[in-house]
Structures are given as structure tokens and as C-alpha cells.
Design an enzyme around this catalytic site. Structure first.
Site, PDB file in Angstrom:
ATOM      1  N   ARG A  42       0.848  -1.189   0.000  1.00  0.00           N
ATOM      2  CA  ARG A  42       0.000   0.000   0.000  1.00  0.00           C
ATOM      3  C   ARG A  42       0.888   1.245   0.000  1.00  0.00           C
ATOM      4  O   ARG A  42       2.013   1.227   0.487  1.00  0.00           O
ATOM      5  CB  ARG A  42      -0.882   0.001   1.250  1.00  0.00           C
ATOM      6  CG  ARG A  42      -1.897  -1.129   1.234  1.00  0.00           C
ATOM      7  CD  ARG A  42      -3.172  -0.737   1.940  1.00  0.00           C
ATOM      8  NE  ARG A  42      -2.955  -0.365   3.319  1.00  0.00           N
ATOM      9  CZ  ARG A  42      -3.839   0.349   4.028  1.00  0.00           C
ATOM     10  NH1 ARG A  42      -4.967   0.742   3.485  1.00  0.00           N
ATOM     11  NH2 ARG A  42      -3.592   0.647   5.287  1.00  0.00           N
ATOM     12  N   LYS A 107       3.152  -9.815  10.982  1.00  0.00           N
ATOM     13  CA  LYS A 107       2.562  -9.757   9.643  1.00  0.00           C
ATOM     14  C   LYS A 107       3.112 -10.867   8.745  1.00  0.00           C
ATOM     15  O   LYS A 107       4.312 -11.017   8.578  1.00  0.00           O
ATOM     16  CB  LYS A 107       2.836  -8.382   9.017  1.00  0.00           C
ATOM     17  CG  LYS A 107       2.222  -8.234   7.640  1.00  0.00           C
ATOM     18  CD  LYS A 107       1.986  -6.793   7.279  1.00  0.00           C
ATOM     19  CE  LYS A 107       1.691  -6.635   5.804  1.00  0.00           C
ATOM     20  NZ  LYS A 107       1.330  -5.275   5.430  1.00  0.00           N
ATOM     21  N   ARG A 238      -2.439   0.669  14.478  1.00  0.00           N
ATOM     22  CA  ARG A 238      -1.331   0.084  15.245  1.00  0.00           C
ATOM     23  C   ARG A 238      -1.792  -0.203  16.667  1.00  0.00           C
ATOM     24  O   ARG A 238      -2.655   0.497  17.188  1.00  0.00           O
ATOM     25  CB  ARG A 238      -0.174   1.094  15.362  1.00  0.00           C
ATOM     26  CG  ARG A 238       0.408   1.529  14.048  1.00  0.00           C
ATOM     27  CD  ARG A 238       1.480   0.556  13.569  1.00  0.00           C
ATOM     28  NE  ARG A 238       2.159   1.076  12.414  1.00  0.00           N
ATOM     29  CZ  ARG A 238       1.696   1.034  11.172  1.00  0.00           C
ATOM     30  NH1 ARG A 238       0.530   0.497  10.934  1.00  0.00           N
ATOM     31  NH2 ARG A 238       2.374   1.516  10.164  1.00  0.00           N
TER      32      ARG A 238
END
Ligand code: ATP
Ligand code: BTN
Length: 240
Positions: A42, A107, A238
Site C-alpha cells: 500500500r 505480519k 497500530r
């Protein structure tokens, strides 16, 4: 499966390929690469895509003008991947709103949705990167904690066929019924449910408690006694 499968040893970006060739490819076509030299995430960030057992693939999807609302689609894609991996006995898969797949709190995969207009609506390109094997990592590119699924020894071909099939099936369902069909299933994978978070937008940082998502796929954030809803856009969530 519908559409064609186009496989490259090496390409700039599987998303870029489908965006360039969207007019000549059938709906559902899948582009896969062993390696990307300009893999992207992104906001123009780089997706680390060396030759390895990782998965880099994109799906082309014609999205009709009158279909259900588009923005929550990345949530559906993340959900289908999370459910598929969970069914294959990967435990501890989570989703970070709006478009990241986590494994054990780190992730493990990302989704990048891009589109081109056509006369009937939109040609969507849904790009998916899954870290199945990150034995080599360039830490200049992968700057935060990451995870891979190397311990599961997936058969990559089987996994990608299964994911493409499930995604195509659900892209059809989604364009007919929209997000409400998926909202409850999504909540089960929410990494930040009931946790303190900060939401980073272009010029602000909003702190609060994440209360999951609503039927529109918007993030529900509680600040003191006030509840606010945020639709999917250029923002990052976050832990706080
Ligand atoms: P957001 O998308 O919410 O802004 P993000 O921190 O996940 O947040 P991205 O640009 O989407 O930012 O993804 C890049 C981050 O993803 C990297 O900092 C890294 O921690 C993680 N990551 C995991 N696997 C990879 C990979 N193969 N290539 C690049 N980054 C990866
Ligand atoms: C993100 O988390 O920022 C999204 C990462 C998306 C990466 C995939 S890999 C296949 C496809 N081709 C690209 O260039 N990007 C996506």
C-alpha cells in the site's frame, strides 16, 4: 476456476501485469510469479518478493457498476484467506483491519487492491502476498516484525489453487450480497478486538479502543465515551 492462469518466473509486479492487460483477459484470471522485482504494498511501499516458496499472485475481477458497495472487499479477501489457512490447520491466524494477515502476532501477508475503470464498471486487481518461506529477508525493506508459515510445508500449487477458487466464489457472493454476510465471521480474526490502538491518518493520530467493525466494514473506535466509525481509506492501525 474461471479465467486463465498466467505464470512468470520473474515479473515486476503481478498487480501491474493485470492492470496493463485487464482488457484482454477473462474475468477471474490469475497472475502468479516466482519472484517480483517491483512488488508493491500500500501507498507505494515495496513488498519484498524474492525467489522463494512465498506466494505472489493477483486476481482480475470485473466489478459491475450496480454491484454491492466496494470498500469492504479487502476485508472479505483477508477473511477468506484467514479462514482457508485456519481450515488447513494453521492456528493463530489474525487479521489487522483493513488488509493485513498476521500469524502469531506478526505480519505474514498483505493485500493490495487496485482498479482500472472500464465501460461496464471497474476492473479490480486483487494482489496477495503470503510469506510461506522467508529464510532470506532484506531488513531495509521488511522493517517491522514479520512471520512466515515455513513450518507448515505447504504445497504452494495446491494452496494457491484452493485460495483462488475460494476467492472467486466469494467475489461472486460479495458482489450480490455485500459485506453484512461476512461481518460476524470477520470479528473472530480481529487482532485488535477490545485493545488500545492508534489510528494513523495523513495528518492525525487518533487513540482509542478498537471495538471491531460494523456491518459496513467500518472500524469502531471508542475514545472515552464517544464512539467513532472509520471507513477504509488511506490509514494505518497500530497497537497502542
Ligand atoms: P499498514 O498497511 O496498515 O499501513 P503496515 O505496517 O503493515 O501497515 P505495509 O506497507 O502495508 O505496512 O507493509 C509493510 C510491512 O509489512 C513491513 O514493514 C513489514 O513489517 C511487513 N512485511 C511482512 N512481510 C513482508 C514482505 N514480504 N515484504 C514487505 N513487508 C513485509
Ligand atoms: C501490503 O500489505 O501493503 C500489501 C502487499 C501486497 C503484495 C502483493 S504480492 C502480489 C501482488 N503484486 C504486488 O506488486 N503486490 C501484491
Amino acid at each position: 476456476l474461471c479465467g486463465q492462469a498466467i505464470v512468470f518466473d520473474e515479473i515486476g509486479s503481478t498487480n501491474e501485469y493485470l492492470l496493463t492487460h485487464h482488457q484482454t483477459l477473462e474475468n477471474g484470471s490469475v497472475c502468479l510469479a516466482e519472484k517480483q522485482t517491483a512488488g508493491r504494498g500500500r501507498r507505494g511501499r515495496t513488498w519484498y518478493s524474492p525467489e522463494s516458496e512465498n506466494l505472489y499472485f493477483s486476481i482480475l475481477w470485473h466489478y459491475p457498476k450496480d454491484a454491492a458497495n466496494l470498500p469492504p472487499l479487502s476485508l472479505v479477501v483477508a477473511l477468506i484467506i484467514a479462514e482457508s489457512l485456519t481450515k488447513q490447520n494453521v492456528d493463530n491466524i489474525q487479521i489487522k483491519w483493513p488488509n493485513d494477515i498476521y500469524y502469531n502476532g506478526k505480519k505474514m501477508g498483505g493485500i493490495l487492491l487496485e482498479s482500472q475503470a472500464n465501460h461496464k464498471g471497474l476492473d479490480l486487481v486483487i494482489g496477495i502476498g503470503l510469506n510461506l518461506d522467508m529464510t532470506k529477508v532484506d531488513e531495509k525493506i521488511v522493517t517491522q516484525a514479520w512471520a512466515d508459515l515455513s513450518q507448515y510445508h505447504f504445497d504452494r500449487n495446491k494452496l494457491v489453487c484452493h485460495l483462488a477458487y475460494e476467492l472467486q466464489k466469494n467475489l461472486k457472493i460479495y458482489s450480490l450480497v455485500g459485506f453484512s454476510h461476512y461481518a460476524q465471521r470477520w470479528q473472530k480474526f480481529d487482532i485488535f478486538y477490545n485493545k488500545p490502538v492508534k489510528l494513523i491518518t495523513e495528518n492525525t493520530e487518533i487513540h482509542g479502543t478498537s471495538l471491531g467493525i460494523n456491518e459496513l466494514g467500518e472500524l469502531i473506535l471508542q475514545q472515552d465515551q464517544v464512539i467513532q466509525y472509520f471507513s477504509i481509506g488511506e490509514m494505518s492501525l497500530r497497537g497502542d
